[in-house]
Design a protein around this motif. Structure first.
Motif, PDB file in Angstrom:
ATOM      1  N   LEU A  69     -14.422  -3.802  -9.006  1.00 58.06           N
ATOM      2  CA  LEU A  69     -13.689  -3.310  -8.155  1.00 58.06           C
ATOM      3  C   LEU A  69     -14.463  -3.283  -7.166  1.00 58.06           C
ATOM      4  CD1 LEU A  69     -15.357   0.212  -9.431  1.00 58.06           C
ATOM      5  CD2 LEU A  69     -12.957  -0.281  -9.544  1.00 58.06           C
ATOM      6  N   LYS A 110     -11.303  -5.364  -6.029  1.00 55.97           N
ATOM      7  CA  LYS A 110     -10.172  -5.492  -5.307  1.00 55.97           C
ATOM      8  C   LYS A 110      -9.687  -4.949  -7.249  1.00 55.97           C
ATOM      9  CE  LYS A 110      -9.939  -3.502  -1.799  1.00 55.97           C
ATOM     10  NZ  LYS A 110     -11.663  -2.686  -1.562  1.00 55.97           N
ATOM     11  N   THR A 113      -7.532  -4.242 -10.190  1.00 54.56           N
ATOM     12  CA  THR A 113      -6.476  -3.493 -11.011  1.00 54.56           C
ATOM     13  C   THR A 113      -6.678  -3.177 -12.632  1.00 54.56           C
ATOM     14  OG1 THR A 113      -4.530  -4.367 -11.108  1.00 54.56           O
ATOM     15  CG2 THR A 113      -5.182  -3.348  -8.824  1.00 54.56           C
ATOM     16  N   HIS A 114      -7.266  -4.243 -13.547  1.00 54.99           N
ATOM     17  CA  HIS A 114      -7.606  -3.765 -14.169  1.00 54.99           C
ATOM     18  C   HIS A 114      -8.969  -4.711 -14.685  1.00 54.99           C
ATOM     19  CE1 HIS A 114      -6.401  -4.964 -19.086  1.00 54.99           C
ATOM     20  NE2 HIS A 114      -7.131  -4.144 -18.448  1.00 54.99           N
ATOM     21  N   ASP A 153     -12.124  -8.768 -15.018  1.00 55.90           N
ATOM     22  CA  ASP A 153     -11.586  -7.958 -13.532  1.00 55.90           C
ATOM     23  C   ASP A 153     -10.078  -9.443 -13.621  1.00 55.90           C
ATOM     24  OD1 ASP A 153     -12.172  -9.505 -11.681  1.00 55.90           O
ATOM     25  OD2 ASP A 153     -14.234  -9.222 -12.531  1.00 55.90           O
ATOM     26  N   GLY A 170      -9.638  -9.207 -10.257  1.00 55.68           N
ATOM     27  CA  GLY A 170     -10.019  -9.282  -9.182  1.00 55.68           C
ATOM     28  C   GLY A 170      -9.639 -10.880  -7.880  1.00 55.68           C
ATOM     29  N   TYR A 194     -11.431   6.024  -9.781  1.00 52.04           N
ATOM     30  CA  TYR A 194     -10.920   5.033  -9.410  1.00 52.04           C
ATOM     31  C   TYR A 194      -9.735   4.857 -10.005  1.00 52.04           C
ATOM     32  CZ  TYR A 194     -13.770   2.999  -7.030  1.00 52.04           C
ATOM     33  OH  TYR A 194     -15.362   3.222  -5.297  1.00 52.04           O
ATOM     34  N   GLU A 224      -6.850   4.780  -9.894  1.00 55.20           N
ATOM     35  CA  GLU A 224      -6.097   4.148  -9.886  1.00 55.20           C
ATOM     36  C   GLU A 224      -6.024   2.363 -10.881  1.00 55.20           C
ATOM     37  OE1 GLU A 224      -7.884   4.906  -7.964  1.00 55.20           O
ATOM     38  OE2 GLU A 224      -8.514   3.402  -6.131  1.00 55.20           O
ATOM     39  N   VAL A 225      -7.178   2.089 -11.323  1.00 56.45           N
ATOM     40  CA  VAL A 225      -7.681   1.349 -11.659  1.00 56.45           C
ATOM     41  C   VAL A 225      -7.863   1.750 -13.447  1.00 56.45           C
ATOM     42  CG1 VAL A 225      -9.829  -0.485 -12.760  1.00 56.45           C
ATOM     43  CG2 VAL A 225      -8.891   0.418  -9.845  1.00 56.45           C
ATOM     44  N   ARG A 226      -6.799   0.407 -14.134  1.00 54.98           N
ATOM     45  CA  ARG A 226      -6.947  -0.031 -15.579  1.00 54.98           C
ATOM     46  C   ARG A 226      -8.564  -0.131 -16.697  1.00 54.98           C
ATOM     47  NH1 ARG A 226      -2.408  -2.740 -17.514  1.00 54.98           N
ATOM     48  NH2 ARG A 226      -3.586  -3.565 -19.303  1.00 54.98           N
ATOM     49  N   GLY A 260      -4.386   3.748 -15.455  1.00 56.67           N
ATOM     50  CA  GLY A 260      -4.001   3.635 -13.529  1.00 56.67           C
ATOM     51  C   GLY A 260      -3.544   4.339 -13.601  1.00 56.67           C
TER      52      GLY A 260
END
Ligand code: ADP
Ligand code: MG
Length: 583
Positions: A35, A38, A40-41, A58, A60, A181, A183-185, A200
């Motif tokens: 996380l 940053k 998103t998955h 991740d 990121g 979170y 917005e994260v898958r 997400g």
């Protein structure tokens, strides 16, 4: 022994103990790193409750190849530079010791590539010692594989709970992060089976459903309050949806799941008078405050924090919760009102009658032959004075407050708590049936119940216990069960509610197999199934209930130890009316 410096491996194992207590702690640290990068998955693969494998991938920022060995060093971090920064931390990590700690108690492989680099790198560390580093093609992002956790600390292995418990901790943890979170898958697999998949798309309701199951998540109320420096959002259950412990109350502060008893107290204050005693809501509350208003550096696993102005947060939570409840809660029906108003009276000292009524019926006369009024505490069967707590034949007179039966016995008046009495009756029947086979009653229409992943697994493992208790339940889709039959005794009960009570008990016990635990479950199910205070009973029903109670082995208390009845003897009545022994 002379004083000497500990070898580095020993020192780092000791330090690791603070950060890595159990498999879920590893998952927590790795997810936090993803996380912070940053991503998103985030994909999490667990095998054998995390002891065989924990893998977190991740998409990121990744780590520069030349920095990779450094990332595994203790006190190496990219998130903090100066001591002052500690008070403005906006990332989940900052101590720079998670990877080092994990690596010292496992075999860890980290593979990472930044967006800009053509090639990534892979580093293998065993028991804290770097084994190999080499370039490798890899997708942008980071994959951390933790194998054979605690292989070199056998003592730690011994302290781990049952694998089911460890798995449940991991499920709950990941779901909590998913909620913080949205917005994260997030994809979580345990032993190859998907446990959690979020899209997400920022829809928190969807995640609540995997956390609590659809039936609980659907009616949850939204909490929202925004101030200049404090934002409180989240979901709480309406007063009608509760459970027997605080376990489903979760707070997040700036995206960090935390434990905090004062916040829990504030939440419960918000519910003031709306909950029955011993019942707790489901809640997920997210608090956002400026980073300089919290001290996150008070706990190695970062599970606790300190607020600069705790009162502000406390009253903020209480008010936000209260507002949400007042806005949505329907006007209480007569029945509910009756129950609520009676609960403070009941619970203050667990006394059944007001201690200020001091009729000392026992001062005179043979106290051991007549049942007596006990004005303090719950009468134990021995105190209550009846041989093995039997009750005499009772003649029903009527019902008061739709809650108590009034009856006449050979020696005066009996007031019977209909709910407690019925609980006792059901409980003894159930226990008696358990000696042979508990008769089951097929449902005309099977009921399907949706559960969160953790409970699904738990229930699945405990199906034999359920069958023994007279339920016929089978897996019906990934997270649902079909209830085909319930114990015949409970035929007027909501099958889903009865099953939920059983699951709550499974969740509480590590090994819910012993006989006494079955008895506990039965007691709880009977409580659910028993007639409630506020239910009007026909004269026929009143008579049946009293007769059933007379036939009980221990009719004087409910299965939870509270009295089922108060006896006012003729002698007592005479003295109260000043006919006899006036003093
Ligand atoms: P901390 O998170 O407290 O900084 P860690 O030991 O968890 O300490 O990680 C050390 C460093 O490794 C981090 O500061 C970060 O720079 C890097 N790192 C760890 N995991 C990841 C990841 N998944 N993606 C990118 N960088 C990472
Ligand atoms: Mg970290």
């Amino acid at each position: 022994m002379p004083i000497h410096l500990l070898p580095p491996e020993v020192a780092s194992q000791i330090a690791a103990g603070e950060v890595v207590e159990r498999p879920a702690s590893v998952v927590k640290e790795l997810v936090e790193n993803a996380l912070d990068a940053k991503a998103t998955h985030i994909e999490i693969k667990i095998e054998e409750a995390g002891l065989r494998l924990i893998e977190v991938s991740d998409n990121g920022a990744g780590i520069l190849s030349e920095d990779l060995p450094l990332a595994l060093e203790r006190h190496a971090t990219s998130k903090l530079e100066r001591a002052e920064d500690l008070f403005t931390i906006a990332t989940l990590g900052f101590r720079g010791e998670a990877l080092a700690s994990i690596a010292s108690v496992s075999r860890l492989t980290i593979t990472s590539r930044t967006e800009e680099a053509d090639l990534g790198a892979r580093l293998l560390v065993e028991g804290g010692k770097a084994e190999s580093l080499h370039p490798i093609g890899a997708p942008a992002g980071t994959v951390v594989r933790v194998e054979d956790l605690f292989y070199n600390v056998p003592a730690r292995l011994k302290f781990l709970k049952h694998p089911t418990t460890e798995k449940r901790h991991i499920d709950a943890l990941v779901t909590n992060y998913a909620l913080a979170y949205p917005e994260v898958r997030f994809h979580l697999y345990q032993d190859g089976r998907p446990v959690l998949q979020t899209s997400g798309n920022r829809d928190r309701r969807e995640i609540l459903a995997s956390l609590y199951g659809v039936d609980i998540a659907r009616p949850m109320l939204e909490v929202f309050s925004e101030d200049r420096n404090l934002m409180i959002r989240g979901y709480i259950s309406p007063p009608s949806v509760t459970r027997s412990n605080r376990r489903e109350i979760q707070f997040f502060v700036n995206g960090r799941p935390i434990q905090d008893t004062t916040l829990t107290a504030a939440l419960l204050k918000g519910y003031h008078t709306l909950l029955m005693t011993g019942r707790f809501p489901y809640a997920a509350i997210l608090i956002e405050i400026p980073p300089d208003q919290v001290d996150v550096n008070v706990h190695p696993a970062k599970a606790e924090i300190r607020f600069r102005d705790a009162n502000l947060i406390f009253s903020g939570v209480q008010n936000a919760v209260r507002r949400a409840l007042l806005a949505y809660t329907p006007v209480p029906t007569f029945e509910e009102e009756l129950r609520w108003s009676s609960s403070p009276w009941r619970t203050e000292n667990d006394r059944l009658i007001d201690p200020s009524w001091s009729f000392n019926a026992t001062d005179e006369g043979p106290a051991d032959t007549a049942p007596q009024v006990t004005t303090t505490g719950i009468p134990s069967p021995a105190q209550s004075g009846l041989p093995e707590g039997k009750v005499p034949l009772l003649r029903p007179i009527g019902q008061i407050a739709a809650s108590y039966l009034v009856a006449e016995g050979p020696d005066g008046l009996y007031l019977v708590d209909q709910h407690a009495a019925h609980e006792r009756v059901l409980f003894e029947r159930y226990m008696a049936q358990r000696k042979t086979t508990i008769p089951a009653q097929n449902l005309l229409q099977p009921v399907v119940i949706e559960l969160p992943a953790g409970s699904t697994r738990l229930l699945n493992e405990q199906l034999p216990v359920l069958t023994r208790l007279g339920f016929q339940v089978e897996l019906f889709g990934a997270h649902s069960f079909q209830i085909r039959a319930i114990p015949a005794l409970l035929q007027n009960t909501d099958p889903a509610a009865a099953l939920r009570v059983v699951i709550e008990d499974f969740e509480e016990d590590e090994t819910p197999l012993q006989a006494e635990i079955e008895a506990k479950i039965i007691a709880r199910v009977c409580k659910r199934a028993a007639v409630k205070a506020g239910q009007v009973l026909s004269p026929e029903e009143q008579r049946t209930l009293l007769q059933d109670l007379e036939n009980c082995q221990s009719p004087r208390t409910c299965p939870h130890g509270r009295p089922t009845m108060i006896h006012l003897s003729v002698d007592l009545l005479e003295r109260q009316f000043g006919r006899k022994g006036a003093r």
